[in-house]
Motif scaffolding. Structure first.
Motif, mmCIF file in Angstrom:
data_model
loop_
_atom_site.group_PDB
_atom_site.id
_atom_site.type_symbol
_atom_site.label_atom_id
_atom_site.label_comp_id
_atom_site.label_asym_id
_atom_site.label_seq_id
_atom_site.Cartn_x
_atom_site.Cartn_y
_atom_site.Cartn_z
ATOM 1 N N ALA A 140 0.837 -1.201 0.000
ATOM 2 C CA ALA A 140 0.000 0.000 0.000
ATOM 3 C C ALA A 140 0.872 1.252 0.000
ATOM 4 O O ALA A 140 0.609 2.216 -0.740
ATOM 5 N N ALA A 141 1.923 1.238 0.819
ATOM 6 C CA ALA A 141 2.822 2.394 0.873
ATOM 7 C C ALA A 141 3.538 2.596 -0.463
ATOM 8 O O ALA A 141 3.650 3.716 -0.975
ATOM 9 N N SER A 143 2.551 1.631 -3.421
ATOM 10 C CA SER A 143 1.607 2.029 -4.468
ATOM 11 C C SER A 143 1.280 3.518 -4.412
ATOM 12 O O SER A 143 0.869 4.117 -5.411
ATOM 13 N N GLU A 144 1.477 4.116 -3.245
ATOM 14 C CA GLU A 144 1.252 5.553 -3.080
ATOM 15 C C GLU A 144 2.498 6.376 -3.400
ATOM 16 O O GLU A 144 2.518 7.594 -3.208
ATOM 17 N N LYS A 146 5.397 6.133 -1.904
ATOM 18 C CA LYS A 146 6.235 6.349 -0.729
ATOM 19 C C LYS A 146 7.464 5.434 -0.782
ATOM 20 O O LYS A 146 7.460 4.388 -1.440
#
Length: 369
Positions: A140-141, A143-144, A146
């Motif tokens: 998730a990180a 994909s953002e 980060k």
């Protein structure tokens, strides 16, 4: 005469018993398996699942399905108390089970120091399901857009494999992450220098930072503090700082080893109650200390199968004789592994091919037909 056999936990050491439950049922016995989940994950392939080398379904056993197919009853629950004298097990959801013979294979856990509990994204590496949650959080990180700071605490085999496979996860997701392994006193204590040297080189190639001679002292929010006083950014923290048995046995007043594991004799039988057996990480082997490595649990399979049958139906028990040496292979996440067996140390793709073959063979051997 019909008796009640209860298996608590469906881990590595109970696989052969689960595969042959029908033998107990056909002998007229009632068999109940108690486990926290209908699925059991094989820890030897856990780091590979974290990186994506293996899909979750490739490293787990459908233990509820296996139990029912062999004529047993599966209870999705945890045992929270053992009454050895009364031969009763208290369950977490209420109620109790009586037994004539019981065997424990409840594995181990990574104790969480209260000084780390305030961290915003803390994942002990056991139970293995935690690695699925960590994988989702990291993806998730990434994909953002980060670039998370990921810290792995613990310089043993688990910490090494987790750190290496995190790099594979980030690369395959086309993302960037800063990965640091806080090794404690030294990297891979108890291993020879040839093993440590190969692992250090591979981690350096993977751009995994290694801090040896220091350890995690505290963690909160998105920061970590080391024993040296150094502070690190830490968006995600994976704990691989050693494993311990569940406090179940000590809390129940049973005889335990110094580490809290169920104290068993050479027959994998409680030194206090002859109706209680155990295997894998949850036991303390009275004849001599055993490292908490999966190979011992696997080798305990036929001994537990034989001794549970004889405890129910009569006959001489079979002793468990630990092998003097065992093979260890560290999955480095990039299609290579570092392998150690006796005085032999080697690495590369052939090392991973060997580990992958052994792990997949174990999975195939105990999957239901």
């Amino acid at each position: 005469m019909s008796k009640n056999l209860v298996l608590v936990g469906a881990g590595h050491a109970h696989m052969m018993v689960l595969k042959h439950l029908r033998r107990f049922v056909d002998a007229g016995h009632r068999v109940t398996v108690v486990g926290p989940s209908p699925l059991h994950y094989y820890s030897g392939m856990g780091p590979g699942m974290l990186s994506g080398i293996y899909r979750p379904e490739e490293i787990r056993f459908p233990v509820r399905e296996m139990t029912r197919a062999e004529g047993g009853e599966f209870v999705e629950d945890r045992v929270v108390r053992v009454d050895g004298a009364g031969r009763r097990l208290a369950l977490g959801k209420g109620g109790a089970l009586s037994y004539d013979v019981v065997s424990f294979n409840t594995g181990s856990l990574v104790p969480v120091d209260p000084r780390f509990a305030g961290h915003a994204a803390l994942f002990p590496v056991k139970p293995i399901e935690n690695l699925l949650a960590a994988r989702s959080r990291i993806l998730a990180a990434l994909s953002e857009g980060k670039a998370p700071d990921i810290l792995v605490a613990g310089g043993g085999p688990a910490g090494v494999e987790i750190a290496a496979n995190l790099r594979r996860l980030a690369i395959d997701a086309r993302g960037r992450a800063r990965i640091t392994l806080v090794a404690g006193r030294e990297l891979l204590p108890g291993f020879g220098e040839r093993v440590r040297r190969r692992v250090r080189r591979r981690l350096a190639h993977l751009d995994v930072g290694v801090l040896a001679g220091d350890r995690l002292a505290a963690a909160a929010g998105q920061r970590a503090r080391l024993a040296s006083g150094a502070e690190l950014a830490c968006d995600i923290l994976l704990l691989a700082v050693g494993v311990a048995p569940s406090p179940l046995f000590r809390d129940s007043g049973l005889s335990t080893g110094a580490d809290g594991g169920l104290l068993v004799d050479q027959f994998l039988r409680s030194v206090e109650f002859p109706e209680i057996f155990g295997g894998g990480d949850c036991i303390s082997f009275a004849p001599r200390p055993l490292a908490r490595v999966g190979v011992y649990a696997v080798r305990q399979n036929p001994v537990l199968l034989a001794n549970l049958e004889r405890a129910l139906d009569g006959g001489d028990l079979t002793p468990f004789t630990p092998q003097p040496a065992y093979l260890l292979a560290f999955n480095m996440g990039d299609g290579t592994a570092v392998v150690s067996w006796k005085s032999i140390v080697f690495g590369g793709r052939i090392g991973f091919a060997l580990k992958d073959y052994l792990d997949r063979s174990f999975m195939r051997r105990f999957q239901p037909a």
